[in-house]
Design an enzyme around this catalytic site. Structure first.
Site, mmCIF file in Angstrom:
data_model
loop_
_atom_site.group_PDB
_atom_site.id
_atom_site.type_symbol
_atom_site.label_atom_id
_atom_site.label_comp_id
_atom_site.label_asym_id
_atom_site.label_seq_id
_atom_site.Cartn_x
_atom_site.Cartn_y
_atom_site.Cartn_z
ATOM 1 N N HIS A 70 23.873 37.870 13.254
ATOM 2 C CA HIS A 70 22.889 37.255 12.246
ATOM 3 C C HIS A 70 23.787 36.642 10.934
ATOM 4 O O HIS A 70 23.466 35.654 10.446
ATOM 5 C CB HIS A 70 21.905 38.159 11.593
ATOM 6 C CG HIS A 70 20.556 38.213 12.520
ATOM 7 N ND1 HIS A 70 19.762 37.274 12.556
ATOM 8 C CD2 HIS A 70 20.013 39.225 13.281
ATOM 9 C CE1 HIS A 70 18.853 37.383 13.248
ATOM 10 N NE2 HIS A 70 18.890 38.880 13.911
ATOM 11 N N ASN A 125 24.604 29.384 36.417
ATOM 12 C CA ASN A 125 25.830 29.925 37.020
ATOM 13 C C ASN A 125 26.164 29.094 38.298
ATOM 14 O O ASN A 125 27.386 28.824 38.627
ATOM 15 C CB ASN A 125 25.780 31.300 37.181
ATOM 16 C CG ASN A 125 27.031 31.920 37.612
ATOM 17 O OD1 ASN A 125 28.079 32.155 36.878
ATOM 18 N ND2 ASN A 125 27.330 32.144 38.911
ATOM 19 N N ASP A 181 24.504 28.804 46.258
ATOM 20 C CA ASP A 181 25.381 27.624 45.907
ATOM 21 C C ASP A 181 26.404 27.569 47.061
ATOM 22 O O ASP A 181 26.590 28.082 47.631
ATOM 23 C CB ASP A 181 25.882 27.786 44.593
ATOM 24 C CG ASP A 181 26.957 29.038 44.574
ATOM 25 O OD1 ASP A 181 27.811 28.751 45.171
ATOM 26 O OD2 ASP A 181 26.543 30.001 43.744
ATOM 27 N N ARG A 192 34.859 37.336 33.587
ATOM 28 C CA ARG A 192 34.677 36.205 34.128
ATOM 29 C C ARG A 192 35.695 36.125 35.333
ATOM 30 O O ARG A 192 36.850 36.424 35.199
ATOM 31 C CB ARG A 192 34.987 34.765 33.245
ATOM 32 C CG ARG A 192 33.919 34.802 32.088
ATOM 33 C CD ARG A 192 34.244 33.697 30.983
ATOM 34 N NE ARG A 192 34.463 32.462 31.834
ATOM 35 C CZ ARG A 192 35.032 31.324 31.177
ATOM 36 N NH1 ARG A 192 35.702 31.429 30.020
ATOM 37 N NH2 ARG A 192 35.106 30.169 31.839
ATOM 38 N N LEU A 246 28.615 36.455 29.884
ATOM 39 C CA LEU A 246 27.434 37.264 29.443
ATOM 40 C C LEU A 246 26.161 37.127 30.311
ATOM 41 O O LEU A 246 25.394 37.703 30.251
ATOM 42 C CB LEU A 246 27.142 37.184 28.079
ATOM 43 C CG LEU A 246 28.083 37.556 26.911
ATOM 44 C CD1 LEU A 246 27.672 37.205 25.589
ATOM 45 C CD2 LEU A 246 28.103 39.023 27.223
ATOM 46 N N LEU A 266 25.604 36.560 33.500
ATOM 47 C CA LEU A 266 25.134 37.344 34.781
ATOM 48 C C LEU A 266 24.681 38.849 34.248
ATOM 49 O O LEU A 266 24.090 39.446 34.762
ATOM 50 C CB LEU A 266 26.330 37.610 35.516
ATOM 51 C CG LEU A 266 26.531 36.241 36.283
ATOM 52 C CD1 LEU A 266 27.774 36.489 37.403
ATOM 53 C CD2 LEU A 266 25.420 35.809 37.224
#
Length: 434
Positions: A229, A340, A366, A385, A399, A401
């Site tokens: 924030h 993704n 995919d 990753r 983040l 997945l």
């Protein structure tokens, strides 16, 4: 849990049985066979007659007294050759027999004893033996007594063990319930036990551990939420400043550099939004359950994707019905999977859905390079990753997945990775009946 105490019960029973056999063989070695002693006591009257009446007769009256015993007794007394008796007896019994002792034969309910060691009874008495048959021996009663004794000992042990195990069982059940609640995300779950309970020290340590974990997670979430924030304010200022610089800059190279910095700032803003999303998923805030149309929600999710160079095939049938859950969260999970897939696909992405037995299956395929099997569990970890580069060509922060997996898990479903028929990766969301 029941299996645990059933095994404990069987172990106790086996231990008692083994102890009974050890006691039997120990007594047998030290004091003789207990069953033989019982049989000897049951045949005590016949042995007494033989030793105290017949044997006390003078040498010329020994046979007369034996015949009188034969007349009044139901037991049959015979004189048999020593050689025949020795062949019939075992080695240990043969040694006792040669010493002149009474030897009991449990199987035949009979006894053997030499007439005389020195031939004093009558001529040839040192070559014969007394064989008494049909003795009043009943081993069944002795075995029944042993069985009753064993049963009493077993009950005397098992009853207190049962009460003691029951208290343990209740305590362990409560700890299991607390562990399930804590694992499901209810960090306030604690084991409530009295100080006198058998596993109270274990419960206290588990409660202390749970409290420590709750404190650490709350601190982590609070820090993540606060930092995210706080970063939003300078990001907004930088966005405004870059807009002004871009509008006032005359140099083309300067405008290009400002545009690059704006891209970096946009990436940072996306990261902050993802972190805030992760913090909300990890918080104790309840899901916003509602009834929504599955077909409409999935098609709307596919239509809201950003433009991409790959084609998207949507196979969501009409009339899939409604589902009761957090629509925003589930569609975000589906959208993360689609983005993704767009990122790594070579030319095609497919979204399909199926409803069976009340549950829902959502599949994203995919034709990209796929995910190695050994990496499939790791890709759901935050910031993990497969592509280690962090430039905007591949994009993402690792983040998406993780958020998708948490969103599905909060609904009691599962998210798994397989090899797609298109050649790349297949992500399958399995949601339970609502």
């Amino acid at each position: 849990m029941n299996r645990l105490f059933l095994r404990f019960f069987i172990l106790v029973m086996l231990s008692i049985s083994v102890a009974a056999f050890i006691v039997y063989f120990t007594i047998d070695r030290l004091f003789g066979d207990p069953l033989e002693n019982i049989a000897r006591n049951q045949a005590a009257a016949q042995i007494f007659l033989l030793e105290q009446y017949v044997d006390q007769a003078p040498a010329d009256g020994w046979l007369d007294r034996l015949n009188k015993v034969r007349e009044v007794s139901e037991v049959r007394f015979d004189l048999v050759p020593l050689a025949a008796v020795r062949e019939h007896l075992s080695t240990a019994d043969r040694v006792a027999f040669d010493r002149g002792e009474v030897v009991i034969d449990l199987a035949d309910r009979s006894l053997y004893r030499r007439v005389d060691l020195a031939g004093d009874r009558y001529i040839g008495s040192d070559e014969e033996a007394i064989h008494a048959q049909n003795l009043p021996i009943d081993i069944k009663v002795a075995l029944q007594m042993e069985a009753v004794r064993y049963l009493i000992v077993a009950l005397a042990l098992l009853v207190p063990i049962g009460f003691w195990s029951h208290s343990h069982w209740r305590g362990l059940l409560q700890l299991m319930h607390v562990a399930d609640e804590f694992g499901a995300g209810h960090l306030k779950a604690r084991a409530e036990m009295k100080p006198g309970d058998s596993i109270y020290p274990l419960a206290e340590r588990i409660n202390h551990m749970a409290g420590r974990i709750e404190t650490l997670l709350d601190s982590q979430r609070g820090l993540l939420h606060s930092v995210s924030h706080e970063i939003r304010t300078p990001i907004a200022r930088l966005e405004f400043a870059f807009e002004l610089l871009h509008d006032t800059a005359d140099d083309v190279l300067l405008q290009k550099r400002i545009g690059s910095m704006q891209g970096d700032l946009t990436e940072l803003k996306s990261l902050v939004n993802e972190l805030l999303g992760m913090a909300r998923l990890d918080s104790d805030q309840p899901l916003r359950y509602e009834t929504f149309d599955l077909t409409e929600a999935l098609r709307s999710c596919a239509n809201s994707l950003p433009p991409a160079t790959v084609s998207l095939d949507v196979s969501v049938p009409d009339g899939m019905g409604t589902y009761y859950g957090d629509c925003r969260l589930l569609m975000r999970a589906t959208g993360n999977l689609l983005r993704n897939a767009q990122k790594y696909a070579n030319g095609k992405v497919a979204l399909s859905a199926l409803r069976k037995l009340g549950g829902v299956t959502i599949t994203v395929d995919d034709d990209g390079p796929g995910i190695p099997e050994e990496e499939r569990d790791k890709v759901f970890e935050p910031f993990y990753r497969l592509d280690r580069s962090r430039d905007r060509n591949t994009g993402g922060f690792g983040l998406g997945l993780s958020i998708a997996g948490k969103a599905v898990s909060l609904h009691g479903g599962s998210l798994k990775i397989e090899t797609s028929p298109l050649g790349g990766a297949r992500f399958t969301i399995n949601l339970p009946p609502a």
